[in-house]
Design an enzyme around this catalytic site. Structure first.
Site, PDB file in Angstrom:
ATOM      1  N   GLU A  44      33.545  50.647  42.291  1.00  0.00           N
ATOM      2  CA  GLU A  44      34.844  50.075  41.935  1.00  0.00           C
ATOM      3  C   GLU A  44      35.784  51.093  41.298  1.00  0.00           C
ATOM      4  O   GLU A  44      36.852  50.737  40.805  1.00  0.00           O
ATOM      5  CB  GLU A  44      34.649  48.895  40.982  1.00  0.00           C
ATOM      6  CG  GLU A  44      33.690  47.830  41.476  1.00  0.00           C
ATOM      7  CD  GLU A  44      34.157  47.135  42.743  1.00  0.00           C
ATOM      8  OE1 GLU A  44      35.375  47.183  43.038  1.00  0.00           O
ATOM      9  OE2 GLU A  44      33.308  46.552  43.454  1.00  0.00           O
ATOM     10  N   HIS A 172      36.024  34.894  45.530  1.00  0.00           N
ATOM     11  CA  HIS A 172      36.749  35.764  44.593  1.00  0.00           C
ATOM     12  C   HIS A 172      37.297  34.946  43.416  1.00  0.00           C
ATOM     13  O   HIS A 172      38.510  34.937  43.165  1.00  0.00           O
ATOM     14  CB  HIS A 172      37.890  36.478  45.330  1.00  0.00           C
ATOM     15  CG  HIS A 172      37.880  37.963  45.172  1.00  0.00           C
ATOM     16  ND1 HIS A 172      36.940  38.770  45.762  1.00  0.00           N
ATOM     17  CD2 HIS A 172      38.685  38.806  44.466  1.00  0.00           C
ATOM     18  CE1 HIS A 172      37.177  40.030  45.467  1.00  0.00           C
ATOM     19  NE2 HIS A 172      38.222  40.086  44.661  1.00  0.00           N
ATOM     20  N   ASP A 176      39.355  39.670  38.219  1.00  0.00           N
ATOM     21  CA  ASP A 176      38.838  41.017  38.421  1.00  0.00           C
ATOM     22  C   ASP A 176      37.331  40.976  38.162  1.00  0.00           C
ATOM     23  O   ASP A 176      36.820  40.044  37.534  1.00  0.00           O
ATOM     24  CB  ASP A 176      39.518  41.996  37.465  1.00  0.00           C
ATOM     25  CG  ASP A 176      39.216  43.448  37.794  1.00  0.00           C
ATOM     26  OD1 ASP A 176      38.817  43.717  38.941  1.00  0.00           O
ATOM     27  OD2 ASP A 176      39.371  44.311  36.908  1.00  0.00           O
ATOM     28  N   GLY A 177      36.613  41.960  38.665  1.00  0.00           N
ATOM     29  CA  GLY A 177      35.176  42.026  38.424  1.00  0.00           C
ATOM     30  C   GLY A 177      34.334  41.222  39.390  1.00  0.00           C
ATOM     31  O   GLY A 177      33.138  41.030  39.162  1.00  0.00           O
ATOM     32  N   THR A 181      30.181  41.238  39.812  1.00  0.00           N
ATOM     33  CA  THR A 181      29.501  39.959  39.594  1.00  0.00           C
ATOM     34  C   THR A 181      28.704  39.559  40.824  1.00  0.00           C
ATOM     35  O   THR A 181      27.587  39.064  40.718  1.00  0.00           O
ATOM     36  CB  THR A 181      30.519  38.865  39.234  1.00  0.00           C
ATOM     37  OG1 THR A 181      31.283  39.277  38.093  1.00  0.00           O
ATOM     38  CG2 THR A 181      29.817  37.555  38.910  1.00  0.00           C
ATOM     39  N   ARG A 183      27.285  41.514  42.962  1.00  0.00           N
ATOM     40  CA  ARG A 183      26.069  42.335  43.049  1.00  0.00           C
ATOM     41  C   ARG A 183      25.046  41.913  41.993  1.00  0.00           C
ATOM     42  O   ARG A 183      23.834  41.987  42.231  1.00  0.00           O
ATOM     43  CB  ARG A 183      26.443  43.813  42.930  1.00  0.00           C
ATOM     44  CG  ARG A 183      27.209  44.318  44.157  1.00  0.00           C
ATOM     45  CD  ARG A 183      27.481  45.799  44.125  1.00  0.00           C
ATOM     46  NE  ARG A 183      28.500  46.202  43.177  1.00  0.00           N
ATOM     47  CZ  ARG A 183      29.809  46.187  43.418  1.00  0.00           C
ATOM     48  NH1 ARG A 183      30.271  45.771  44.591  1.00  0.00           N
ATOM     49  NH2 ARG A 183      30.673  46.604  42.496  1.00  0.00           N
TER      50      ARG A 183
END
Length: 251
Positions: A44, A172, A176-177, A181, A183
């Site tokens: 990322e 989604h 963000d993130g 999350t 994974r």
């Protein structure tokens, strides 16, 4: 022999010397906390090296010349990773677990949006996929929760973990993130079923993203699930090397 047959052979070989518990389990947990945190963040755009990630996680030190956000992402991911291991025995992944994981990861970055479904639309670079509107998120996440509960037993554990990642990242739900999350919950599914972690090295970022886009554009999940299966197999081989477990016959 398919990649899944190879995985299952190695799974049996590793299982023969289990259980991993006590000090041995803690060693494995700590070993992969650094690798997974570094690789997932690096995908990322986090600039910390794996050695710098180790310093942050083990010593709590900031790294001179690196953005403070990179430090917070590393510390937060380490906390979310530790929380992931508290859920091993449940064989359940709820929306509450997902929110808690995201909150741990994102709290120091943006406390207001940590563990909270996003309130605005998102556009992700590299894909023209249209993500659900914020008004749809609660319903979509409830559907994902039901899918996890009702469909998990119908798939090979590695395939299920890959599908979970794909379904989550296509929703989604956070501002963000979402990648990190996704994974984490993918790996939670794997360890809950007794399989090894899938760690995606940054050098494979393009292939990783391409297989996600194939799912978004064509609806085909096999390339991504096969890609994740290869990552699990690589981790299995590494664990077998570390613990001197002979590699089974894989002709």
């Amino acid at each position: 022999m398919t990649i899944y047959e190879k995985i299952d052979r190695c799974h049996e070989a590793i299982g023969a010397v289990r259980p991993f518990e006590g000090h041995m389990l803690e060693q494995l947990k700590d070993y992969y906390r650094i690798g997974l945190t570094w690789s997932s963040n690096a995908i990322e755009g986090n600039t910390l090296t794996i050695n710098e990630t180790k310093v942050v996680l083990e010593d709590g030190l900031t790294i001179a010349g690196r953005p403070l956000r990179d430090f917070y992402e590393t510390v937060g991911h380490g906390k979310a990773y530790n929380f992931m291991f508290t859920l091993i025995g449940n064989r359940r992944i709820s929306t509450a677990d997902i929110k808690a994981m995201h909150r741990l990861f994102y709290k120091e970055i943006d406390e207001e949006n940590a563990g909270v479904w996003r309130k605005e639309p998102v556009v992700v670079s590299g894909t023209d996929y249209v993500f659900p509107h914020p008004d749809e998120l609660e319903k979509r996440m409830m559907e994902l929760d039901a899918w996890i509960t009702n469909e998990r037993g119908k798939y090979h554990p590695v395939t299920f973990a890959g599908l979970l990642h794909l379904k989550f990242v296509n929703i989604h739900p956070f501002i963000d993130g979402n990648g990190r999350t996704s994974r984490l919950i993918m790996n939670l599914a794997l360890i809950q079923d007794g399989y090894q972690l899938a760690i995606v090295p940054p050098v494979l970022r393009a292939e990783y993203n391409d297989t996600i886009r194939q799912y978004q554009i064509k609806g085909t999940s096999k390339p991504f699930c096969d890609f994740i299966a290869e990552r699990v197999y690589e981790t299995q081989k590494e664990i077998m090397r570390l613990f001197h477990i002979p590699l089974p016959e894989l002709k």
